[in-house]
Motif scaffolding. Structure first.
Motif, mmCIF file in Angstrom:
data_model
loop_
_atom_site.group_PDB
_atom_site.id
_atom_site.type_symbol
_atom_site.label_atom_id
_atom_site.label_comp_id
_atom_site.label_asym_id
_atom_site.label_seq_id
_atom_site.Cartn_x
_atom_site.Cartn_y
_atom_site.Cartn_z
ATOM 1 N N ARG A 44 -22.583 48.923 2.878
ATOM 2 C CA ARG A 44 -23.878 48.611 3.501
ATOM 3 C C ARG A 44 -24.192 47.109 3.377
ATOM 4 O O ARG A 44 -25.185 46.707 2.767
ATOM 5 N N PRO A 45 -23.358 46.236 3.946
ATOM 6 C CA PRO A 45 -23.612 44.798 3.798
ATOM 7 C C PRO A 45 -24.995 44.408 4.309
ATOM 8 O O PRO A 45 -25.406 44.825 5.393
ATOM 9 N N ALA A 46 -25.695 43.627 3.520
ATOM 10 C CA ALA A 46 -27.043 43.203 3.878
ATOM 11 C C ALA A 46 -27.031 42.176 4.998
ATOM 12 O O ALA A 46 -27.968 42.099 5.794
ATOM 13 N N ILE A 47 -25.969 41.367 5.041
ATOM 14 C CA ILE A 47 -25.794 40.373 6.103
ATOM 15 C C ILE A 47 -24.414 40.568 6.707
ATOM 16 O O ILE A 47 -23.410 40.624 5.988
ATOM 17 N N PRO A 135 -32.829 48.408 16.607
ATOM 18 C CA PRO A 135 -33.500 47.124 16.341
ATOM 19 C C PRO A 135 -33.497 46.719 14.876
ATOM 20 O O PRO A 135 -33.565 45.520 14.565
ATOM 21 N N GLU A 136 -33.406 47.691 13.958
ATOM 22 C CA GLU A 136 -33.438 47.349 12.533
ATOM 23 C C GLU A 136 -32.232 46.514 12.119
ATOM 24 O O GLU A 136 -32.273 45.813 11.090
ATOM 25 N N LEU A 137 -31.169 46.539 12.914
ATOM 26 C CA LEU A 137 -29.975 45.763 12.579
ATOM 27 C C LEU A 137 -30.103 44.286 12.947
ATOM 28 O O LEU A 137 -29.267 43.475 12.550
ATOM 29 N N ARG A 138 -31.131 43.935 13.700
ATOM 30 C CA ARG A 138 -31.261 42.545 14.142
ATOM 31 C C ARG A 138 -31.497 41.569 12.998
ATOM 32 O O ARG A 138 -31.238 40.374 13.144
ATOM 33 N N GLU A 139 -32.001 42.069 11.877
ATOM 34 C CA GLU A 139 -32.201 41.208 10.716
ATOM 35 C C GLU A 139 -30.962 41.154 9.828
ATOM 36 O O GLU A 139 -30.910 40.369 8.883
ATOM 37 N N ARG A 140 -29.980 41.991 10.118
ATOM 38 C CA ARG A 140 -28.754 42.019 9.316
ATOM 39 C C ARG A 140 -27.575 41.375 10.042
ATOM 40 O O ARG A 140 -26.713 40.764 9.400
ATOM 41 N N ILE A 141 -27.510 41.517 11.355
ATOM 42 C CA ILE A 141 -26.366 41.038 12.127
ATOM 43 C C ILE A 141 -26.713 39.692 12.765
ATOM 44 O O ILE A 141 -27.694 39.575 13.494
#
Length: 245
Positions: A44-47, A135-141
């Motif tokens: 679960r990489p944060a970035i 959309p929640e992935l936009r802060e991670r990817i």
């Protein structure tokens, strides 16, 4: 925040380099079919820093998206590695001729699309569809570009050698080592399905992911723009103003 990841496209999908920020486990490299596999991996990489254009304008003004326009002049002899993405309609066109037609209709001045640009469109669509659906992935990817990463690692001095040349590979390995990546990771052979330069580019993306996680990164443009779907439009790299080493 424990794991981070850097991804670069390869023939069979994506080569992914993963690392724990606290060093509690050794880094790992693997090839996956989709970016979602890494976003949802057990680590679960944060970035997740990925070498692919992210954020697609409906129209293009000038020579490409704003990150490409801002970053390209900084890279010297390597500026051509930052090629222009067309508008979203061209990215989703069914074939090359249709993509060129849509690209020209939605750009000023009218511009088609190169074969090199067209060939990466499936991966562009993959990530665009992922970020629109989740959309929640936009802060991670985050979008990165390896040459921008190496430019920053090199003290914001452009590299002269191409990454497929022996001198270019050696220079990039030296910069990755100087950035603090372990020698066994930088010197490892690429995993099956990837080439050496794919692996080094994924490691460059990993260095940027670490900088983002540690708030030592910058975006081009700064701050990032947003496309019509709210997806960030920016290329991220190290900020040597905050980390002169």
């Amino acid at each position: 925040m424990s794991w981070i990841a850097g991804l670069d496209g390869c023939l069979t999908g994506w080569v992914a380099a993963l690392m724990r920020l606290d060093g509690a486990e050794p880094p790992r490299v693997r090839v996956v079919e989709t970016v979602a596999e890494i976003a949802d991996a057990p680590e679960r990489p944060a970035i997740v820093a990925v070498d692919i254009p992210i954020g697609l304008p409906e129209r293009i003004e000038g020579p490409g998206r704003s990150p490409e326009r801002v970053l390209r002049p900084l890279l010297g002899a390597r500026r051509s590695s930052v090629f222009s993405m067309p508008a979203r309609a061209a990215v989703y066109a069914p074939d090359y001729r249709a993509a060129c037609r849509e690209a020209r209709a939605r750009s000023e001045p009218p511009r088609g699309i190169t074969i090199q640009g067209f060939n990466i469109l499936p991966k562009v669509r993959e990530v665009d569809e992922l970020l629109r659906a989740r959309p929640e992935l936009r802060e991670r990817i985050h979008e990165v570009h390896p040459e921008a990463a190496f430019w920053a690692m090199n003290g914001e001095i452009p590299l002269d050698s191409r990454k497929v040349e022996a001198a270019g590979l050696d220079q990039r390995r030296a910069l990755l080592l100087a950035s603090g990546l372990p020698p066994h990771l930088v010197g490892a052979p690429p995993p099956r399905g990837a080439k050496t330069d794919d692996l080094l580019d994924a490691l460059a993306a990993l260095v940027v992911a670490r900088a983002i996680a540690q708030e030592r990164a910058r975006s081009f443009p700064e701050p990032p723009e947003r496309d019509a779907h709210g997806i960030p439009v920016a290329i991220w790299t190290l900020d040597i103003r905050r980390d002169p080493a």
